[in-house]
Every structure is written in C-alpha cells, then in structure tokens.
Design an enzyme around this catalytic site. Structure first.
Site, PDB file in Angstrom:
ATOM      1  N   LYS A  15       0.755  -1.072  -0.110  1.00 13.61           N
ATOM      2  CA  LYS A  15       0.237  -0.144  -0.027  1.00 13.61           C
ATOM      3  C   LYS A  15       0.714   1.405  -0.001  1.00 13.61           C
ATOM      4  O   LYS A  15       0.469   2.026  -0.743  1.00 13.61           O
ATOM      5  CB  LYS A  15      -1.050   0.044   1.170  1.00 13.61           C
ATOM      6  CG  LYS A  15      -1.814   1.109   1.154  1.00 13.61           C
ATOM      7  CD  LYS A  15      -2.723   1.052   2.665  1.00 13.61           C
ATOM      8  CE  LYS A  15      -1.534   1.068   3.900  1.00 13.61           C
ATOM      9  NZ  LYS A  15      -2.535   1.489   5.081  1.00 13.61           N
ATOM     10  N   ARG A  91     -10.577   4.689  10.228  1.00 16.67           N
ATOM     11  CA  ARG A  91     -10.386   3.107  10.942  1.00 16.67           C
ATOM     12  C   ARG A  91     -11.534   2.443  11.665  1.00 16.67           C
ATOM     13  O   ARG A  91     -11.548   1.405  11.866  1.00 16.67           O
ATOM     14  CB  ARG A  91      -9.360   3.658  11.981  1.00 16.67           C
ATOM     15  CG  ARG A  91      -8.005   3.398  11.607  1.00 16.67           C
ATOM     16  CD  ARG A  91      -7.324   2.227  11.524  1.00 16.67           C
ATOM     17  NE  ARG A  91      -5.856   2.219  12.098  1.00 16.67           N
ATOM     18  CZ  ARG A  91      -4.658   2.877  11.705  1.00 16.67           C
ATOM     19  NH1 ARG A  91      -4.919   3.773  10.582  1.00 16.67           N
ATOM     20  NH2 ARG A  91      -3.836   2.671  12.000  1.00 16.67           N
ATOM     21  N   ARG A 126       5.788 -12.137   2.574  1.00 15.20           N
ATOM     22  CA  ARG A 126       6.673 -10.838   2.325  1.00 15.20           C
ATOM     23  C   ARG A 126       7.288 -10.309   3.668  1.00 15.20           C
ATOM     24  O   ARG A 126       8.413  -9.884   3.681  1.00 15.20           O
ATOM     25  CB  ARG A 126       5.787  -9.994   1.864  1.00 15.20           C
ATOM     26  CG  ARG A 126       5.269 -10.275   0.451  1.00 15.20           C
ATOM     27  CD  ARG A 126       4.711  -9.111   0.070  1.00 15.20           C
ATOM     28  NE  ARG A 126       3.940  -9.288  -1.362  1.00 15.20           N
ATOM     29  CZ  ARG A 126       2.943  -8.611  -2.113  1.00 15.20           C
ATOM     30  NH1 ARG A 126       2.846  -7.468  -1.594  1.00 15.20           N
ATOM     31  NH2 ARG A 126       2.337  -8.965  -3.287  1.00 15.20           N
ATOM     32  N   ARG A 132      12.943  -8.612   9.888  1.00 14.15           N
ATOM     33  CA  ARG A 132      12.941  -7.825  10.912  1.00 14.15           C
ATOM     34  C   ARG A 132      12.690  -8.163  12.167  1.00 14.15           C
ATOM     35  O   ARG A 132      12.010  -9.369  12.459  1.00 14.15           O
ATOM     36  CB  ARG A 132      11.809  -6.447  10.986  1.00 14.15           C
ATOM     37  CG  ARG A 132      12.444  -5.146  10.213  1.00 14.15           C
ATOM     38  CD  ARG A 132      11.255  -4.075  10.163  1.00 14.15           C
ATOM     39  NE  ARG A 132      10.213  -4.185  10.683  1.00 14.15           N
ATOM     40  CZ  ARG A 132       9.033  -3.750  10.843  1.00 14.15           C
ATOM     41  NH1 ARG A 132       9.156  -2.602   9.604  1.00 14.15           N
ATOM     42  NH2 ARG A 132       8.034  -3.651  11.492  1.00 14.15           N
ATOM     43  N   ARG A 143      -0.602  -9.277  14.399  1.00 22.32           N
ATOM     44  CA  ARG A 143      -0.879  -7.753  13.842  1.00 22.32           C
ATOM     45  C   ARG A 143      -1.833  -7.917  12.832  1.00 22.32           C
ATOM     46  O   ARG A 143      -2.839  -7.077  12.547  1.00 22.32           O
ATOM     47  CB  ARG A 143       0.423  -7.165  13.282  1.00 22.32           C
ATOM     48  CG  ARG A 143       1.172  -6.441  14.402  1.00 22.32           C
ATOM     49  CD  ARG A 143       2.307  -5.716  13.639  1.00 22.32           C
ATOM     50  NE  ARG A 143       3.394  -6.839  13.433  1.00 22.32           N
ATOM     51  CZ  ARG A 143       4.443  -6.776  12.946  1.00 22.32           C
ATOM     52  NH1 ARG A 143       4.545  -5.871  11.877  1.00 22.32           N
ATOM     53  NH2 ARG A 143       5.523  -7.536  13.137  1.00 22.32           N
TER      54      ARG A 143
HETATM   55  P1  AMP Z   1      -0.654   3.851  11.187  1.00 21.36           P
HETATM   56  O1  AMP Z   1       0.716   4.467  10.785  1.00 21.36           O
HETATM   57  O2  AMP Z   1      -1.950   4.065  10.213  1.00 21.36           O
HETATM   58  O3  AMP Z   1      -0.522   2.514  11.570  1.00 21.36           O
HETATM   59  O4  AMP Z   1      -0.964   4.541  12.421  1.00 21.36           O
HETATM   60  C1  AMP Z   1      -0.044   4.424  13.792  1.00 21.36           C
HETATM   61  C2  AMP Z   1      -1.090   4.727  14.813  1.00 21.36           C
HETATM   62  O5  AMP Z   1      -1.713   6.119  14.909  1.00 21.36           O
HETATM   63  C3  AMP Z   1      -2.290   3.629  15.215  1.00 21.36           C
HETATM   64  O6  AMP Z   1      -1.840   2.461  15.774  1.00 21.36           O
HETATM   65  C4  AMP Z   1      -3.320   4.600  16.138  1.00 21.36           C
HETATM   66  O7  AMP Z   1      -2.750   4.580  17.280  1.00 21.36           O
HETATM   67  C5  AMP Z   1      -3.020   5.888  15.394  1.00 21.36           C
HETATM   68  N1  AMP Z   1      -3.978   6.244  14.389  1.00 21.36           N
HETATM   69  C6  AMP Z   1      -3.820   6.622  12.962  1.00 21.36           C
HETATM   70  N2  AMP Z   1      -4.534   6.730  12.320  1.00 21.36           N
HETATM   71  C7  AMP Z   1      -5.921   6.551  13.140  1.00 21.36           C
HETATM   72  C8  AMP Z   1      -7.392   6.743  13.033  1.00 21.36           C
HETATM   73  N3  AMP Z   1      -7.921   6.926  11.889  1.00 21.36           N
HETATM   74  N4  AMP Z   1      -7.932   6.471  14.106  1.00 21.36           N
HETATM   75  C9  AMP Z   1      -7.420   6.341  15.156  1.00 21.36           C
HETATM   76  N5  AMP Z   1      -6.203   6.261  15.587  1.00 21.36           N
HETATM   77  C10 AMP Z   1      -5.367   6.104  14.661  1.00 21.36           C
END
Ligand code: AMP
Length: 185
Positions: A15, A91, A126, A132, A143
C-alpha cells in the site's frame, strides 16, 4: 477532476509503495493519519502529547480527535485542487460516517475506497522475508488478525455505500500500479 480516495491494505500489501507512485504520477495528495500523529508527537504539540501513549499501546486515538484533524486537513487548498488519498483513515465506521459528512459539507463525495488485496499467506511470507526483529511468525499473525478485526466492518461499510473497489495486489509494483490507476481513471 480531483479525486477523493481511501486506500486500504494489510501490512505487507504494498500500500505504501502504491501511495508513493500515485503521488508521483498523478499529483494526488497523500494524507496518512499515522504520519500526522507521529509528526505531532515529534513536535510535542498538545495533540501529540495526547496521542503518544495511545499509539504506544497500539490503541486507536478517539474518533472526535481524528475527525477534527481530518476535517481541517481536507479543507486545505492543495487537496481541493489535487484531490486526496486517505491512508489510515477511516479506521472505524464512525469515522467513515464522519468522512461522508465532512465531504458532503464541502459539496463533494468520496470517489472510492481501494482495497489492495494480497492473501494472508503472501503478506506473511513478504514480512518474514524482511527479516525484521519484531517480525516473528506469531507477531505478524497477531498484527494481521488485529487489522482484520478493525477493517472488516469498514469493508462492509464501503461495500454498502457502493464505494469498495478491490484491486489484486499480487504481482510486481508496476503491475499493481497499472491496476490501481486503471480503476481511478
Ligand atoms: P498507522 O501509521 O496508520 O498504522 O497509525 C499508527 C497509529 O496511529 C495507530 O496505531 C493509531 O494509534 C493511530 N492512528 C492512526 N490513524 C488513526 C485513526 N484513523 N484513528 C485512530 N487512531 C489512528
């Protein structure tokens, strides 16, 4: 016409690469809420201070905060002009409802949600190949399971709103990009 797109995909789906290629080749603006939150944490803003512990615990930042951040960002001129690819938002279905309202208030709507579909076995392979330290088979499975739990209701939401487009994410970066840009044009 500038487009408003949501991009979804498991970890290891490619992505991130596809987002970078879309930015490069279509000039669309990439908005990652994870990146925005990490920047706020690094800058030590009030938002960053609130988000830090939540992110470290692997929890979700509250919908009200997230909806506010995204509403502000989507109102900026660059997005009005070039469109947006939203990554990491929505999300939750509450965030999806909020997004629909934010866009309606701007007199526009979401064009589509693109799910870059790569089977579980393939993303696991992958991620194992990256080697890592935090990528044990168990942690990867956990995850991916969490992602699945979070994302399944969203996929239903987009499908119910006739916005869901599934793109086969197996193949080279260029092959997948040809498919992604094919559904956009
Ligand atoms: P990501 O880089 O998209 O995996 O986001 C890293 C972290 O940021 C997530 O694990 C959440 O804690 C927070 N986060 C990012 N986007 C959102 C969202 N749309 N709603 C709530 N938490 C978010």
């Amino acid at each position: 016409m500038s487009k408003r797109i949501v991009i979804l995909g498991r970890q290891g789906s490619g992505k991130g690469t596809q987002c970078a290629m879309l930015v490069e080749q279509l000039g669309i603006i990439h908005v990652s809420t994870g990146d925005m939150l990490r920047a706020a944490v690094a800058a030590g803003t009030e938002l960053g201070q609130k988000a830090d512990a939540i992110m470290k615990a692997g929890e979700l930042v509250g919908d009200d905060i997230m909806n506010g951040i995204v509403a502000e960002r989507l109102a900026e001129d660059d997005i009005m002009e070039h469109g947006v690819i939203l990554d990491g938002f929505p999300r939750t279905t509450a965030q999806a409802d909020a997004l629909e309202q934010i866009l309606a208030d701007q007199g526009v709507e979401l064009d589509m949600a693109i799910n870059i579909d790569v089977p579980l076995e393939e993303v696991t392979a992958r991620m194992m190949a990256r080697g890592r330290e935090d990528d044990t088979e168990e942690s990867i499975a956990r995850r991916l399971e969490l992602y699945e739990e979070q994302t399944a209701p969203l996929l239903d939401w987009f499908a119910d709103h006739d916005k869901l487009v599934i793109v086969d994410g197996v193949g080279t970066e260029d092959e997948v990009f040809a498919r992604v840009s094919g559904v956009l044009i």
